[in-house]
Design a protein around this motif. Structure first.
Motif, PDB file in Angstrom:
ATOM      1  N   THR A 103      -5.808   3.570  13.609  1.00 19.86           N
ATOM      2  CA  THR A 103      -6.402   3.701  12.274  1.00 19.86           C
ATOM      3  C   THR A 103      -7.920   3.698  12.336  1.00 19.86           C
ATOM      4  N   ASP A 104      -8.492   2.833  13.168  1.00 26.35           N
ATOM      5  CA  ASP A 104      -9.952   2.815  13.325  1.00 26.35           C
ATOM      6  C   ASP A 104     -10.470   4.209  13.661  1.00 26.35           C
ATOM      7  N   ASN A 132      -8.118   3.813   1.510  1.00 26.17           N
ATOM      8  CA  ASN A 132      -9.422   3.313   1.050  1.00 26.17           C
ATOM      9  C   ASN A 132     -10.569   4.101   1.667  1.00 26.17           C
ATOM     10  N   ALA A 133     -10.437   4.458   2.945  1.00 23.05           N
ATOM     11  CA  ALA A 133     -11.472   5.264   3.598  1.00 23.05           C
ATOM     12  C   ALA A 133     -11.548   6.648   2.970  1.00 23.05           C
ATOM     13  N   ILE A 184     -10.037   6.705  10.732  1.00 27.35           N
ATOM     14  CA  ILE A 184     -11.065   6.507   9.703  1.00 27.35           C
ATOM     15  C   ILE A 184     -12.377   7.149  10.126  1.00 27.35           C
ATOM     16  N   GLU A 243      -0.500  -2.116   6.117  1.00 31.50           N
ATOM     17  CA  GLU A 243      -1.890  -2.556   6.006  1.00 31.50           C
ATOM     18  C   GLU A 243      -2.851  -1.432   6.394  1.00 31.50           C
ATOM     19  N   ASN A 244      -2.496  -0.706   7.432  1.00 35.08           N
ATOM     20  CA  ASN A 244      -3.370   0.353   7.922  1.00 35.08           C
ATOM     21  C   ASN A 244      -3.294   1.627   7.093  1.00 35.08           C
ATOM     22  N   ASP A 290      -3.836  -0.849  14.680  1.00 34.41           N
ATOM     23  CA  ASP A 290      -5.195  -0.985  14.155  1.00 34.41           C
ATOM     24  C   ASP A 290      -6.140   0.021  14.801  1.00 34.41           C
ATOM     25  N   ARG A 322     -11.175  -7.470  17.497  1.00 34.51           N
ATOM     26  CA  ARG A 322     -10.400  -8.404  16.690  1.00 34.51           C
ATOM     27  C   ARG A 322      -9.692  -9.406  17.601  1.00 34.51           C
ATOM     28  N   HIS A 358       0.824  -1.213   0.000  1.00 27.09           N
ATOM     29  CA  HIS A 358       0.000   0.000   0.000  1.00 27.09           C
ATOM     30  C   HIS A 358       0.858   1.262   0.000  1.00 27.09           C
ATOM     31  N   ARG A 378      -5.789   0.939   4.582  1.00 31.35           N
ATOM     32  CA  ARG A 378      -7.147   1.180   5.105  1.00 31.35           C
ATOM     33  C   ARG A 378      -7.482   2.671   5.122  1.00 31.35           C
TER      34      ARG A 378
END
Length: 559
Positions: free
Chosen positions: A246-247, A353-354, A250, A346-347, A243, A213, A50, A350
Motif C-alpha cells: 500500500t505504501d 484516502n490517498a 500510494i 485498513e489499507n 502495508d 513500523r 473501509h 489508506r
C-alpha cells in the motif's frame, strides 16, 4: 493549407481531446484467498469498515465468479480470456520453475495476447501495479544459476535463448506496467526484518524495503522452525507486505495524480490472507474469542448475508463441518486469517484516502474482489454458506465477493444478482475508458474476448447469464449452464477422487439451491449427458490435458 483550414481541423479535434482528458482512472484491488463472507458487508464478523463504506458508495454483486485459483483468475482478469487460452488452464500456476510444455498449461502469459495494462497504456493511460504477479516469467536471462535450476525442474526440455527471452518478457514491467512493485511468485514471508532475505521487486530489480513500523509478529506455522516461522514472537521494526504494498501504491497515486497528467490504471494485488498466515499479534488476539463457537459464527454469516440480500432468504446451506482434532489450532488459523483481512481493509482505507487527497477520487472507478474462495487450511469455513474451498470447483472455490464504486455513475448502496465473471473486468474497463479491444497485437490477430462488459450491471441494469461458464482444475471439471444448472465432474482433490471407483457427477439447480445442498443428477439424466458432452467439447477445444499426464511430469506437486 490556409489558416481557416487549420482552425477547422483544431476545432474538429477539440471534442476528442476533451474526452481524452476526462477518461476516468481505474483502480482494481484484489485480495488473495479471502472467503466469500469475510467482509462485514457480505455478512462476516471481520471488521472491514473501509471496504463496507466502499460497498455503501457503490454496488455489490452476489453472483460473481473467479476461476477458483490464484494464477488462472489473474490471467483472465488481465486478458479477458478463458484462462486455458493464455496458458493457465487446469489449475496451472505462474511459478517460473513449474512451467509446462502444453500451451493450455504453460504457466506464462503469451506475449502476443494483449493485457489490460498494455491496451490502456497504448491509449495514453499511466499504468501501475503493486503486489503479487504470479503469472510467470523470470529474470533467468541474466542468471546462470537460475538457468541451471530451470533445467533441473524441466527434465527433457531444451533451454534455448528464445525460451530465456520469453521468460523475461513474461514479467509485469514487460507486460504494460510503467511502474511495478511486488512479488513475482506465489508466496513469501509477510514480515521481513532488517538483514533478512526477501523476494520483493521494484521493476526488474530487487526492491529496497523500508522498515518504518514496529510490529509484534504472529507467524503461524504447523512446523517448528523453518523460513515461515523465523519471526514468530518478535517485536521489531519490520516490513509487512500488506502495508508495504500500500505504501508503494500510494506513492504511485501521488506521482500519477494531477490536473495536466494522463488518467491512470492501478492494480493492487494483495497477498493476504494467503499463506503463510502472518499478522500483528494484537489483531490475532482480538479475533481468537470470536471463533470459540464456530457453529454460531457460520449461522450468523448466513443470517447476515440474507439480511444484506446477497443470498436467497429461502435457500438452505450444508451443515458446517469443523475438525474435532486440533480444534484450537483451527481456531487460531481462523483468527490469523481474520486479522490479515482486517489489515487489508485498513489499507484499502489508506488507498482511498490517498485518492481523495490527490483530488482524483471523483473521477475514479474502484473495483474490489478476491481471486478465489478461502483456502483449504481453514476448510472453506470463510466461504459459508457455500461449500468447498480454493482450487475446488464447488461454489465455495469459485464464487467471490465483488464491489465497485464510481462517484456519480454507480448508484450507492445497490446489490445485483446478475452473473458476472473475472474475465469481464477487462472489457468493462475498456468500455469505461471508451476503448476498443485491438484486432491485432504485436502483428498477430487477436482472439475474440470471452469476457463481456458488465458496465450495464454496475449501472443497475439486469443482464442475462452467460450460456456456459466453465471451470477446470487439476482433474475436476464443471460448467454452469444458462446461469442455473451446474454440473460437476469428479469434484474434489485429485488423489482422493482417484481412489474412488467410477466417475462422480453432481448436478445442482443454483436458482433453487445456490449452496449446492442437493445433488439432482439422478432426476435429470438427459441434462447430465448434455452438459457432460459440452464439458468434453470445451476441454478438447481448450487443449486441456488429462491430469494423469500432468502428474507424470510433476509427481511431487499433485495439487
Amino acid at each position: 493549407m490556409n489558416l481557416n483550414h487549420i482552425a477547422l481541423i483544431v476545432l474538429a479535434m477539440l471534442p476528442s481531446l476533451a474526452s481524452a482528458s476526462e477518461k476516468p482512472n481505474m483502480i482494481v484491488i484484489m485480495s488473495d484467498d479471502s472467503g466469500y463472507t469475510d467482509l462485514g458487508c457480505y455478512g462476516g464478523e471481520v471488521d472491514t469498515p473501509h471496504i463496507d463504506e466502499l460497498a455503501a458508495q457503490g454496488i455489490r454483486l452476489s453472483n460473481f465468479y473467479s476461476n477458483g485459483r490464484c494464477s488462472p483468475t489473474r490471467a483472465s482478469l488481465l486478458s479477458g480470456l478463458e484462462c486455458a487460452k493464455v496458458g493457465f488452464g487446469g489449475g496451472s500456476l505462474g511459478d517460473w520453475s513449474r512451467e509446462m510444455p502444453f500451451p493450455a498449461h504453460r504457466g506464462r502469459l503469451p506475449y502476443q495476447t494483449p493485457l489490460l495494462p498494455e491496451v490502456l497504456k497504448n491509449a495514453g493511460y499511466h499504468t501501475m501495479m503493486s503486489g503479487k504477479w504470479h503469472l510467470g516469467g523470470s529474470l533467468m536471462r541474466g542468471s546462470k544459476s537460475m538457468q541451471e535450476e530451470w533445467s533441473k525442474s524441466h527434465p527433457g526440455w531444451e533451454l534455448t535463448e528464445s525460451q530465456i527471452e520469453s521468460d523475461f518478457l513474461g514479467l509485469p514491467s514487460q507486460r504494460g506496467f510503467d511502474e511495478y512493485f511486488g512479488l513475482y511468485g506465489a508466496q513469501d514471508n509477510f514480515f521481513v526484518v532488517p538483514g533478512q532475505s526477501h523476494r520483493i521487486m521494484e521493476g526488474n530489480q530487487p526492491a529496497k524495503l523500508r522498515f518504518e513500523r514496529t510490529y509484534s509478529m504472529h507467524c503461524y506455522t504447523d512446523k517448528s522452525g523453518g523460513r515461515y516461522g523465523r519471526n514468530h514472537g518478535k517485536t521489531a521494526k519490520a516490513f509487512y507486505d500488506t502495508d508495504g504494498v500500500t505504501d508503494r501504491a500510494i506513492e504511485m497515486i501521488q506521482g500519477a495524480a494531477g490536473k495536466d497528467k494522463p488518467p491512470f490504471f492501478l492494480y493492487v494485488a494483495y497477498r493476504a490472507p494467503h499463506k503463510p498466515l502472518q499478522a500483528p499479534e494484537k489483531l490475532v488476539q482480538k479475533y481468537l474469542p470470536r471463533y470459540q463457537d464456530l457453529g454460531k459464527v457460520a449461522t450468523d454469516r448466513i443470517t447476515k448475508l440474507k439480511e444484506e440480500q446477497l443470498f436467497p432468504g429461502s435457500a438452505g446451506a450444508r451443515k458446517r463441518w469443523t475438525p474435532q482434532q486440533k480444534l484450537d489450532s483451527f481456531r487460531l488459523q481462523l483468527a490469523v486469517h481474520a486479522a490479515m483481512v482486517e489489515k487489508v481493509d485498513e489499507n484499502v482505507g489508506r488507498l482511498i484516502n490517498a485518492l481523495k487527497a490527490s483530488g482524483e477520487h471523483q473521477n475514479s472507478l474502484i473495483i474490489y474482489l478476491s481471486d478465489n474462495g478461502c483456502a483449504s487450511h481453514v476448510d472453506g469455513f470463510m466461504n459459508t454458506p457455500y461449500f468447498g474451498s480454493k482450487a475446488l470447483v464447488w461454489e465455495g472455490g469459485t464464487k467471490t465477493h465483488f464491489i465497485a464504486a464510481w462517484p456519480q455513475h454507480i448508484k450507492p448502496g445497490t446489490v445485483s444478482d446478475n452473473q458476472a465473471w473475472v474475465g469481464d473486468v477487462l472489457p468493462t474497463c475498456l468500455e469505461v475508458a471508451g476503448l476498443d479491444y485491438p484486432e491485432t497485437f504485436r502483428e498477430k490477430k487477436t482472439t475474440r474476448l470471452d469476457g463481456r462488459s458488465m458496465l450495464s450491471t454496475l449501472m443497475g441494469e439486469s443482464a442475462p447469464a452467460k450460456e456456459t461458464l466453465f471451470f477446470n482444475d487439476k482433474g475436476q471439471q464443471s460448467v454452469i449452464y444458462q446461469g442455473r444448472w451446474k454440473l460437476l465432474i469428479e469434484p474434489g482433490w485429485y488423489l482422493q477422487t482417484l481412489k474412488q471407483p467410477g466417475v462422480v457427477r453432481e448436478l445442482y439447480d443454483l436458482v433453487r439451491d445456490p449452496a449446492e445442498t442437493t445433488n439432482v443428477a439422478d432426476a435429470h439424466p438427459e441434462l447430465v449427458q448434455q452438459l457432460s458432452a459440452l464439458c468434453e467439447t470445451w476441454k478438447q477445444d481448450s487443449g486441456i490435458v488429462d491430469y494423469a499426464e500432468i502428474i507424470k511430469l510433476r509427481p511431487q506437486d499433485p495439487f
